[in-house]
Design a protein around this motif. Sequence first.
Motif, PDB file in Angstrom:
ATOM      1  N   VAL A  61      19.115  66.038  82.831  1.00 44.81           N
ATOM      2  CA  VAL A  61      19.841  66.322  81.593  1.00 44.81           C
ATOM      3  C   VAL A  61      21.250  65.745  81.726  1.00 44.81           C
ATOM      4  CG1 VAL A  61      20.639  68.119  80.038  1.00 44.81           C
ATOM      5  CG2 VAL A  61      18.517  68.442  81.287  1.00 44.81           C
ATOM      6  N   GLU A  62      21.636  64.923  80.763  1.00 44.28           N
ATOM      7  CA  GLU A  62      22.975  64.345  80.756  1.00 44.28           C
ATOM      8  C   GLU A  62      23.842  65.139  79.787  1.00 44.28           C
ATOM      9  OE1 GLU A  62      25.203  60.061  80.035  1.00 44.28           O
ATOM     10  OE2 GLU A  62      23.168  60.361  79.287  1.00 44.28           O
ATOM     11  N   VAL A  63      24.988  65.632  80.280  1.00 39.15           N
ATOM     12  CA  VAL A  63      25.892  66.416  79.448  1.00 39.15           C
ATOM     13  C   VAL A  63      27.304  65.852  79.553  1.00 39.15           C
ATOM     14  CG1 VAL A  63      24.527  68.527  79.685  1.00 39.15           C
ATOM     15  CG2 VAL A  63      26.431  68.121  81.219  1.00 39.15           C
ATOM     16  N   LYS A  64      28.114  66.194  78.552  1.00 39.52           N
ATOM     17  CA  LYS A  64      29.511  65.778  78.528  1.00 39.52           C
ATOM     18  C   LYS A  64      30.374  67.027  78.510  1.00 39.52           C
ATOM     19  CE  LYS A  64      31.088  64.078  74.691  1.00 39.52           C
ATOM     20  NZ  LYS A  64      31.437  63.209  73.555  1.00 39.52           N
ATOM     21  N   ILE A  65      31.406  67.048  79.346  1.00 38.64           N
ATOM     22  CA  ILE A  65      32.330  68.176  79.386  1.00 38.64           C
ATOM     23  C   ILE A  65      33.307  68.043  78.223  1.00 38.64           C
ATOM     24  CG2 ILE A  65      34.186  69.263  80.685  1.00 38.64           C
ATOM     25  CD1 ILE A  65      32.692  68.525  83.214  1.00 38.64           C
ATOM     26  N   LEU A  66      33.367  69.070  77.380  1.00 40.71           N
ATOM     27  CA  LEU A  66      34.260  69.044  76.226  1.00 40.71           C
ATOM     28  C   LEU A  66      35.614  69.663  76.536  1.00 40.71           C
ATOM     29  CD1 LEU A  66      31.741  69.942  73.406  1.00 40.71           C
ATOM     30  CD2 LEU A  66      32.537  67.690  74.100  1.00 40.71           C
ATOM     31  N   LYS A  67      35.628  70.848  77.180  1.00 41.07           N
ATOM     32  CA  LYS A  67      36.903  71.458  77.559  1.00 41.07           C
ATOM     33  C   LYS A  67      36.680  72.619  78.512  1.00 41.07           C
ATOM     34  CE  LYS A  67      37.240  74.253  73.357  1.00 41.07           C
ATOM     35  NZ  LYS A  67      38.117  74.609  72.237  1.00 41.07           N
ATOM     36  N   HIS A  68      37.759  73.008  79.191  1.00 34.88           N
ATOM     37  CA  HIS A  68      37.785  74.180  80.057  1.00 34.88           C
ATOM     38  C   HIS A  68      38.607  75.246  79.337  1.00 34.88           C
ATOM     39  CE1 HIS A  68      36.139  71.858  83.356  1.00 34.88           C
ATOM     40  NE2 HIS A  68      37.067  70.941  83.172  1.00 34.88           N
ATOM     41  N   LEU A  69      38.114  76.483  79.336  1.00 34.49           N
ATOM     42  CA  LEU A  69      38.822  77.545  78.631  1.00 34.49           C
ATOM     43  C   LEU A  69      38.563  78.888  79.284  1.00 34.49           C
ATOM     44  CD1 LEU A  69      36.750  78.685  75.698  1.00 34.49           C
ATOM     45  CD2 LEU A  69      36.278  76.443  76.616  1.00 34.49           C
ATOM     46  N   LYS A  70      39.311  79.898  78.827  1.00 34.53           N
ATOM     47  CA  LYS A  70      39.139  81.254  79.325  1.00 34.53           C
ATOM     48  C   LYS A  70      38.468  82.101  78.258  1.00 34.53           C
ATOM     49  CE  LYS A  70      42.678  81.922  82.754  1.00 34.53           C
ATOM     50  NZ  LYS A  70      43.748  82.818  83.164  1.00 34.53           N
ATOM     51  N   GLY A  71      37.658  83.065  78.699  1.00 35.93           N
ATOM     52  CA  GLY A  71      36.963  83.947  77.784  1.00 35.93           C
ATOM     53  C   GLY A  71      37.812  85.160  77.418  1.00 35.93           C
ATOM     54  N   LYS A  72      37.187  86.094  76.726  1.00 36.84           N
ATOM     55  CA  LYS A  72      37.878  87.327  76.352  1.00 36.84           C
ATOM     56  C   LYS A  72      38.121  88.177  77.589  1.00 36.84           C
ATOM     57  CE  LYS A  72      36.076  87.676  71.691  1.00 36.84           C
ATOM     58  NZ  LYS A  72      35.315  88.479  70.745  1.00 36.84           N
ATOM     59  N   LYS A  73      39.131  89.028  77.500  1.00 31.68           N
ATOM     60  CA  LYS A  73      39.487  89.880  78.629  1.00 31.68           C
ATOM     61  C   LYS A  73      38.409  90.941  78.864  1.00 31.68           C
ATOM     62  CE  LYS A  73      43.583  91.512  80.521  1.00 31.68           C
ATOM     63  NZ  LYS A  73      44.952  91.970  80.366  1.00 31.68           N
ATOM     64  N   ILE A  74      38.059  91.111  80.126  1.00 37.96           N
ATOM     65  CA  ILE A  74      37.092  92.130  80.538  1.00 37.96           C
ATOM     66  C   ILE A  74      37.867  93.215  81.274  1.00 37.96           C
ATOM     67  CG2 ILE A  74      35.093  92.613  81.981  1.00 37.96           C
ATOM     68  CD1 ILE A  74      34.222  89.723  81.469  1.00 37.96           C
ATOM     69  N   ILE A  75      37.714  94.447  80.818  1.00 36.70           N
ATOM     70  CA  ILE A  75      38.429  95.586  81.390  1.00 36.70           C
ATOM     71  C   ILE A  75      37.513  96.315  82.371  1.00 36.70           C
ATOM     72  CG2 ILE A  75      39.594  97.780  80.889  1.00 36.70           C
ATOM     73  CD1 ILE A  75      41.075  95.377  79.789  1.00 36.70           C
ATOM     74  N   ILE A  76      38.038  96.599  83.561  1.00 36.46           N
ATOM     75  CA  ILE A  76      37.325  97.404  84.554  1.00 36.46           C
ATOM     76  C   ILE A  76      38.116  98.707  84.710  1.00 36.46           C
ATOM     77  CG2 ILE A  76      36.611  97.581  86.962  1.00 36.46           C
ATOM     78  CD1 ILE A  76      37.136  94.186  85.789  1.00 36.46           C
ATOM     79  N   PHE A  77      37.483  99.829  84.382  1.00 42.90           N
ATOM     80  CA  PHE A  77      38.156 101.121  84.459  1.00 42.90           C
ATOM     81  C   PHE A  77      37.348 102.024  85.370  1.00 42.90           C
ATOM     82  CE2 PHE A  77      39.060 105.437  82.913  1.00 42.90           C
ATOM     83  CZ  PHE A  77      40.434 105.442  83.085  1.00 42.90           C
ATOM     84  N   LYS A  78      38.004 102.539  86.426  1.00 43.09           N
ATOM     85  CA  LYS A  78      37.344 103.443  87.372  1.00 43.09           C
ATOM     86  C   LYS A  78      38.029 104.805  87.292  1.00 43.09           C
ATOM     87  CE  LYS A  78      36.450  99.736  90.615  1.00 43.09           C
ATOM     88  NZ  LYS A  78      36.690  99.248  91.973  1.00 43.09           N
TER      89      LYS A  78
END
Length: 106
Positions: A61-78
């Motif tokens: 499979v040949e793919v092209k990289i479009l961009k690098h980005l960050k996702g939504k914030k994930i909260i860890i609560f203990k």
Amino acid sequence: MIYAIVNILGKQFKLIQDKYVYIPKYSNKNIEEKIFFKQVFLFYKNGEIQIGKPFLKNIHVEVKILKHLKGKKIIIFKKKRRKGYKVKNGFRPSFTKIQVISFLEK
């Protein structure tokens, strides 16, 4: 419709012709760079399915990289009740947006 199930960084993704998908950050490859994925589990074209054992050797499979980005914030609560213990942490996972260019059959 043409699609393939591909192993990318230990996870399986369904890649469809000319569509884009978000994968976990794929090293520090440059934007607009083309890369090949060779670990194809399943390939579907014109009603015919090819299944690998474990991978198909003749399809890439040949793919092209479009961009690098960050996702939504994930909260860890203990919390431990009745102990006064509370910890709140969070992070934003990094993703790479790729677009499928073509499926190469050899």
